[in-house]
Scaffold this motif. Structure first.
Motif, short mmCIF file in Angstrom:
data_model
loop_
_atom_site.label_atom_id
_atom_site.label_comp_id
_atom_site.label_asym_id
_atom_site.label_seq_id
_atom_site.Cartn_x
_atom_site.Cartn_y
_atom_site.Cartn_z
N MET A 58 0.99 -1.21 0.15
CA MET A 58 0.04 0.02 -0.10
C MET A 58 0.88 1.24 0.23
O MET A 58 0.56 2.30 -0.68
CB MET A 58 -0.82 0.06 1.17
N ASN A 59 1.87 1.26 0.81
CA ASN A 59 2.59 2.50 1.06
C ASN A 59 3.57 2.56 -0.36
O ASN A 59 3.62 3.95 -0.73
CB ASN A 59 3.60 2.23 1.94
N THR A 60 4.09 1.68 -0.95
CA THR A 60 4.77 1.84 -2.44
C THR A 60 4.03 2.34 -3.53
O THR A 60 4.24 3.11 -4.20
CB THR A 60 5.39 0.58 -2.68
N GLU A 61 2.66 1.93 -3.45
CA GLU A 61 1.43 2.02 -4.32
C GLU A 61 1.25 3.70 -4.35
O GLU A 61 1.21 4.57 -5.29
CB GLU A 61 0.22 1.26 -4.42
N ARG A 62 1.09 4.37 -3.11
CA ARG A 62 0.85 5.54 -2.86
C ARG A 62 2.00 6.73 -3.40
O ARG A 62 1.90 7.59 -3.71
CB ARG A 62 0.24 5.93 -1.37
N ILE A 63 3.11 6.01 -2.93
CA ILE A 63 4.46 6.83 -3.39
C ILE A 63 4.52 6.73 -4.84
O ILE A 63 4.72 7.83 -5.48
CB ILE A 63 5.50 6.45 -2.81
N TYR A 64 4.29 5.83 -5.49
CA TYR A 64 4.28 5.30 -6.76
C TYR A 64 3.20 6.71 -7.62
O TYR A 64 3.61 7.13 -8.40
CB TYR A 64 3.98 4.24 -7.35
N ILE A 65 2.05 6.64 -6.85
CA ILE A 65 1.01 7.46 -7.38
C ILE A 65 1.48 8.89 -7.50
O ILE A 65 1.41 9.59 -8.50
CB ILE A 65 -0.29 7.48 -7.02
N LYS A 66 2.31 9.12 -6.38
CA LYS A 66 2.59 10.79 -6.28
C LYS A 66 3.61 10.86 -7.45
O LYS A 66 3.65 12.04 -8.02
CB LYS A 66 3.33 10.82 -4.81
N HIS A 67 4.45 10.00 -7.73
CA HIS A 67 5.80 10.10 -8.64
C HIS A 67 4.90 10.42 -10.27
O HIS A 67 5.30 11.18 -10.77
CB HIS A 67 6.46 9.08 -8.79
N LEU A 68 3.99 9.60 -10.51
CA LEU A 68 3.18 9.75 -11.68
C LEU A 68 2.61 11.11 -11.74
O LEU A 68 2.55 11.82 -12.86
CB LEU A 68 2.31 8.64 -11.75
N ARG A 69 1.90 11.35 -10.76
CA ARG A 69 1.31 12.69 -10.75
C ARG A 69 2.35 13.97 -10.93
O ARG A 69 2.13 14.79 -11.50
CB ARG A 69 0.47 13.07 -9.42
N ASP A 70 3.37 13.82 -10.21
CA ASP A 70 4.39 14.74 -10.39
C ASP A 70 5.14 14.87 -11.84
O ASP A 70 5.16 16.09 -12.35
CB ASP A 70 5.65 14.49 -9.63
#
Length: 490
Positions: free
Chosen positions: A84-96
């Motif tokens: 879950m944590n890595t998925e949330r971090i990944y979404i932030k990177h994609l958004r950035d």
């Protein structure tokens, strides 16, 4: 901080002896056993890439202590939370990437063209849209109070086909890196991308590092699911889902890997074809994308006439060429056979009634529909004949597997490969001032079918949380491997 607390640094591997307590674990470091805060470390989601002394086997030893159930539940909770944590971090990177880079680039039409942006960012905006939906599905199935009861396996199965969009991104990533490398040599582009990063308040890594994350992510899913499956009992409600998801995501990663490898093959085949003199008719890439086998054979035609030819067996097609009389490293095109309409017959040694000749180590190619003979091929040795028979059988299997797996190279990609190869040939011809061009020997292509491409993987970024006081010592006989590492390398 204390005598019973374990000191360690980033990158150290710790063997966990007791993980039954949520906040503090008992483990062994380099020189002692002591307590350490669980929130300062990450459970390794990929045991396979660790070959150090602290590595454990994939098969865990049978639990023998009274805390084993609690221990296993805690470990499953850790892996679920890690996903879950890595998925949330990944979404932030994609958004950035989408908001910090792509949006700003489109505002500067004097610096970027649409084809250029497509080369650099590919379909990452589609990936971002897909991953947001995937995260929403994960959140719905995530049990915040009791993470070990979460049922997230079904989310991977529900969105299984959607992960195929990563194939295009992984295939075009090398071109994106090449274009970025070219732009970064120009000062204003280098400053522009850095300004985008600062404006979006992104972490201090280059744009190339951000664009690598989707390639890393798609290869990490099977590793995470494999670790989750290890700590999921067979009587758990999520066991079947995780098991199926693990196999499905392995297949997705394998398919993407195979498509990437095949695209590299296409480029190599294109350069091979433009090196052949007097090529006529359709390009070999119109139907083929992989070299299966190649070698020298004697071609027997009507009236007992023989010819020494170089043969190249691709999927769907068999090409044959003649060596140049003066320059033996040059080849002249002589023909292309359709293997979809051709049968291969193993001929016994002895006199052939149709040709009126005595043959050794021979094969006959004939039309599948009419059984009319096309030609007879003779090998030098019996071992060579067996290799060719195996190669012809492998070619038929490859065609069938490609159809079943959906391996397909687009017409545009094939045409682009030929265009690039011809452009490179013209440049090389001009550079060496040789009208026929300096061509590589055809055997340079031969090992192509043995090549394999492995998409890189990584470990997630560290997160540190507040700590509780360490509890009293407990005993356990279970061994696990954990590590603390950084997701990005500057």
């Amino acid at each position: 901080m204390g005598e019973q607390e374990l000191a360690f640094k980033a990158g150290d591997v710790i063997r966990v002896l007791d993980a039954s307590h949520k906040d503090w674990w008992w483990g062994r470091g380099a020189d002692k056993e002591a307590w350490f805060p669980s929130s300062f470390v990450r459970v390794r989601v990929n045991q396979e890439d660790w070959s150090g002394e602290g590595a454990v086997d994939q098969e865990e030893p049978a639990p023998r202590d009274t805390h084993s159930t609690q221990h296993r539940e805690q470990m499953r909770s850790n892996v679920v939370q890690e996903i879950m944590n890595t998925e949330r971090i990944y979404i932030k990177h994609l958004r950035d990437i989408c908001e910090g880079y792509i949006r700003q680039c489109r505002k500067h039409l004097n610096m970027f063209t649409e084809p250029q942006l497509r080369t650099i960012f590919s379909n990452i905006d589609d990936i971002y849209k897909f991953q947001r939906q995937f995260l929403r599905d994960l959140e719905k199935n995530y049990n915040k109070d009791r993470p070990h009861l979460s049922e997230i396996g079904s989310c991977f199965l529900l969105q299984g086909e959607g992960f195929s969009i990563y194939s295009e991104y992984c295939n075009t990533h090398p071109a994106a890196c090449a274009e970025l490398q070219r732009l970064m040599k120009i000062g204003r582009y280098k400053h522009f991308f850095e300004a985008c990063r600062l404006l979006q308040q992104m972490i201090d890594i280059s744009i190339a590092g951000f664009l690598l994350t989707p390639v890393q992510k798609i290869c990490k899913y099977p590793l995470q699911l494999g670790e989750l499956l290890k700590y999921t009992p067979k009587d758990h409600s999520d066991y079947d889902g995780v098991s199926s998801a693990y196999e499905a995501m392995k297949n997705v990663a394998s398919l993407i890997n195979e498509r990437k490898r095949r695209l590299e093959n296409v480029d190599a085949i294109a350069h091979w074809q433009v090196a052949i003199l007097h090529w006529e008719g359709a390009d070999v890439l119109e139907r083929s994308s992989e070299l299966i086998h190649s070698g020298e054979l004697t071609r027997v035609v009507r009236h007992g006439k023989t010819q020494q030819r170089s043969f190249f067996l691709f999927d769907h097609q068999l090409a044959f060429c003649k060596k140049d009389v003066l320059r033996r490293d040059l080849l002249h095109y002589r023909g292309l056979l359709d293997m979809d309409q051709t049968e291969v017959v193993d001929l016994p040694d002895g006199r052939d009634p149709e040709l009126g000749l005595t043959l050794r180590n021979a094969l006959r190619l004939r039309q599948s529909s009419t059984l009319e003979g096309v030609c007879v091929l003779c090998c030098r040795k019996a071992q060579d004949k067996q290799r060719w028979l195996q190669a012809f059988a492998r070619e038929r299997r490859k065609v069938q597997e490609d159809q079943e797996m959906g391996i397909e190279i687009s017409k545009e990609q094939r045409q682009q490969a030929i265009f690039n190869a011809r452009k490179a040939k013209r440049g090389k011809s001009k550079a060496v001032n040789y009208s026929g061009s300096a061509l590589p020997h055809h055997q340079n292509l031969h090992p192509l079918h043995q090549r394999h491409v492995t998409v890189p993987t990584s470990v997630p970024q560290q997160q540190v949380f507040s700590l509780a006081e360490p509890p009293k010592r407990k005993t356990s006989h279970l061994w696990y491997t954990i590590t603390h590492n950084a997701f990005f390398r500057k």
